[in-house]
Write a protein that holds these residues in place. Structure first.
Motif, PDB file in Angstrom:
ATOM      1  N   GLN A   1       2.469   1.721  -3.379  1.00 29.26           N
ATOM      2  CA  GLN A   1       1.562   2.306  -4.364  1.00 29.26           C
ATOM      3  C   GLN A   1       1.626   3.832  -4.320  1.00 29.26           C
ATOM      4  OE1 GLN A   1      -2.597   1.885  -3.472  1.00 29.26           O
ATOM      5  NE2 GLN A   1      -3.209   1.982  -5.610  1.00 29.26           N
TER       6      GLN A   1
ATOM      7  N   THR B   1     -10.657   9.303  -7.420  1.00 24.24           N
ATOM      8  CA  THR B   1     -11.530   8.127  -7.383  1.00 24.24           C
ATOM      9  C   THR B   1     -12.447   8.160  -6.169  1.00 24.24           C
ATOM     10  OG1 THR B   1      -9.877   6.782  -8.543  1.00 24.24           O
ATOM     11  CG2 THR B   1     -11.562   5.605  -7.292  1.00 24.24           C
TER      12      THR B   1
ATOM     13  N   GLU C   1       0.832  -1.207   0.000  1.00 28.36           N
ATOM     14  CA  GLU C   1       0.000   0.000   0.000  1.00 28.36           C
ATOM     15  C   GLU C   1       0.868   1.259   0.000  1.00 28.36           C
ATOM     16  OE1 GLU C   1      -2.352  -0.643   3.442  1.00 28.36           O
ATOM     17  OE2 GLU C   1      -3.791  -1.959   2.449  1.00 28.36           O
TER      18      GLU C   1
ATOM     19  N   GLN D   1     -14.221  -2.079  -2.056  1.00 23.91           N
ATOM     20  CA  GLN D   1     -14.618  -2.908  -3.192  1.00 23.91           C
ATOM     21  C   GLN D   1     -14.735  -2.088  -4.477  1.00 23.91           C
ATOM     22  OE1 GLN D   1     -18.242  -4.649  -1.740  1.00 23.91           O
ATOM     23  NE2 GLN D   1     -17.199  -6.341  -0.693  1.00 23.91           N
ATOM     24  N   HIS D   2     -15.235  -0.867  -4.372  1.00 20.67           N
ATOM     25  CA  HIS D   2     -15.408  -0.024  -5.554  1.00 20.67           C
ATOM     26  C   HIS D   2     -14.094   0.553  -6.073  1.00 20.67           C
ATOM     27  CE1 HIS D   2     -19.732  -0.034  -4.496  1.00 20.67           C
ATOM     28  NE2 HIS D   2     -19.913   0.283  -5.764  1.00 20.67           N
ATOM     29  N   THR D   3     -13.107   0.683  -5.192  1.00 22.20           N
ATOM     30  CA  THR D   3     -11.856   1.345  -5.569  1.00 22.20           C
ATOM     31  C   THR D   3     -10.672   0.401  -5.700  1.00 22.20           C
ATOM     32  OG1 THR D   3     -11.366   1.802  -3.237  1.00 22.20           O
ATOM     33  CG2 THR D   3     -12.565   3.498  -4.479  1.00 22.20           C
ATOM     34  N   SER D   4     -10.856  -0.879  -5.354  1.00 21.32           N
ATOM     35  CA  SER D   4      -9.771  -1.875  -5.367  1.00 21.32           C
ATOM     36  C   SER D   4      -8.669  -1.531  -4.372  1.00 21.32           C
ATOM     37  CB  SER D   4      -9.167  -2.009  -6.787  1.00 21.32           C
ATOM     38  OG  SER D   4     -10.152  -2.446  -7.702  1.00 21.32           O
ATOM     39  N   LEU D   5      -8.990  -0.727  -3.351  1.00 22.03           N
ATOM     40  CA  LEU D   5      -8.063  -0.450  -2.258  1.00 22.03           C
ATOM     41  C   LEU D   5      -8.441  -1.333  -1.083  1.00 22.03           C
ATOM     42  CD1 LEU D   5      -8.136   3.458  -2.406  1.00 22.03           C
ATOM     43  CD2 LEU D   5      -6.370   1.976  -3.352  1.00 22.03           C
ATOM     44  N   SER D   6      -7.485  -1.570  -0.196  1.00 20.84           N
ATOM     45  CA  SER D   6      -7.808  -2.371   0.980  1.00 20.84           C
ATOM     46  C   SER D   6      -8.599  -1.522   1.979  1.00 20.84           C
ATOM     47  CB  SER D   6      -6.531  -2.878   1.640  1.00 20.84           C
ATOM     48  OG  SER D   6      -5.839  -1.808   2.268  1.00 20.84           O
TER      49      SER D   6
END
Length: 356
Positions: free
Chosen positions: A66, A228, A63, A202-207
């Motif tokens: 990224q 986003t 993370e 879930q919508h952003t593909s982040l944990s």
């Protein structure tokens, strides 16, 4: 008794046959004390692995990686000097090395043997054991944690080119304030959206943990992640652009055309208004101690009026922000306006004397 053959059992550890003792008492499960001790160590190791597997070491580093990679792209787009580009790239390389070590330890914690790890990493088993030994990885991650504790993110600690240490310290404090306001604005938009953290992830593909750290202000997101999230929450990323730049210590050009300068000032004011939770104009008027009317506040925040410095400072203070942080933006608007009214003559143009 003659003719009675000894009874054999299979060792639970090495699976070799051994003679089981006769008579009362607890029966043996292992062929030797050494096998019993090895089996106990394996059980203890599996328990520790299950406990560690709940919190993978590599995920948290991934993370942070990224964010760091995004910062490398930002300094590239920003046209920063080679020294800044290489320094940022070196940080990325170090973080990748830490991630690889952590990922190997996560695999070991899940039960992978050195043979499979060596094959996946395309190295010999001896190299894998040496490079990613548990004690070595632990020291590596401890050094990483210590380094991160000593310094803030690079954009906040390293003053931009041309700034002295005193100016850099002022910038760092302004960046901290902007980062806190940015987190407040995101948190407000998130609450208004009604989305659960898990749904946002879930919508952003982040944990979920990374989303939580952004909303709490523990992490300042990259611009792409910010856009986003803001769009998902139903907001306008442009309202937070100036806060984002200030939070990252980015230094915009000091000269803008009037429309651009006014747009940046408006974005900063709207960002502060959002961070304050979009209070009613009447509440802001009372907090300004009579300097602003409700109509003034509406006209300023809707971009219908460029305020005086007195009105700007009163509005910013009423929104629980620091007027000094927005003073350069206000001065940029008025500088650009004055240049339009009285442009500086080109050096090659010789002013003509008055006819009178």
């Amino acid at each position: 008794m003659e003719g009675t053959s000894p009874r054999h059992e299979e060792c639970r550890h090495c699976q070799e046959a051994f003679v089981q003792k006769e008579g009362p008492g607890r029966k043996k499960a292992y062929c030797s004390i050494a096998c019993r001790q090895k089996a106990q160590r394996q059980r203890d190791g599996r328990s520790a692995q299950r406990a560690r597997a709940v919190h993978p070491l590599g995920r948290h580093i991934a993370e942070d990686l990224q964010v760091l990679v995004a910062s490398l792209l930002e300094v590239e787009y920003d046209g920063q000097p080679l020294k800044i580009l290489l320094r940022t790239a070196e940080e990325v390389v170090r973080e990748v090395e830490c991630y690889v070590a952590a990922a190997v330890r996560d695999a070991r914690n899940k039960g992978a043997d050195w043979g499979s790890i060596a094959a996946d990493a395309n190295v010999s088993m001896t190299t894998a054991r040496t490079v990613w030994a548990e004690s070595k990885v632990r020291r590596q991650l401890e050094r990483r944690a210590a380094d991160r504790a000593k310094r803030r993110p690079r954009a906040e600690t390293a003053p931009p080119e041309g700034l002295g240490s005193e100016q850099g310290g002022v910038l760092s404090k302004a960046s901290e304030r902007a980062s806190a306001k940015l987190a407040s604005a995101l948190s407000y938009l998130h609450q208004e959206s009604g989305l659960a953290i898990k749904a946002v992830a879930q919508h952003t593909s982040l944990s979920p943990s990374y989303v939580s750290r952004i909303l709490s202000g523990e992490r300042t997101p990259t611009w792409s992640v910010l856009c986003t999230l803001v769009r998902l929450f139903g907001g306008n990323p442009a309202d937070l652009r100036v806060l984002f730049e200030s939070a990252h210590g980015l230094m915009p050009l000091t000269r803008h055309a009037v429309p651009d300068a006014a747009e940046r000032l408006l974005a900063a004011l709207q960002g502060f208004y959002l961070a304050a939770g979009r209070p009613e104009y009447g509440l802001v008027r009372r907090a300004s101690r009579g300097v602003l009317t409700t109509q003034d506040i509406r006209d300023i925040l809707e971009g219908q009026m460029v305020p005086t410095w007195e009105a700007t400072a009163a509005l910013v203070s009423a929104l629980n922000a620091c007027p000094a942080d927005i003073r350069p933006l206000w001065e940029a608007v008025h500088y650009a306006f004055l240049v339009c009214l009285d442009p500086v003559p080109h050096e090659s143009v010789v002013p003509r004397p008055d006819s009178g």
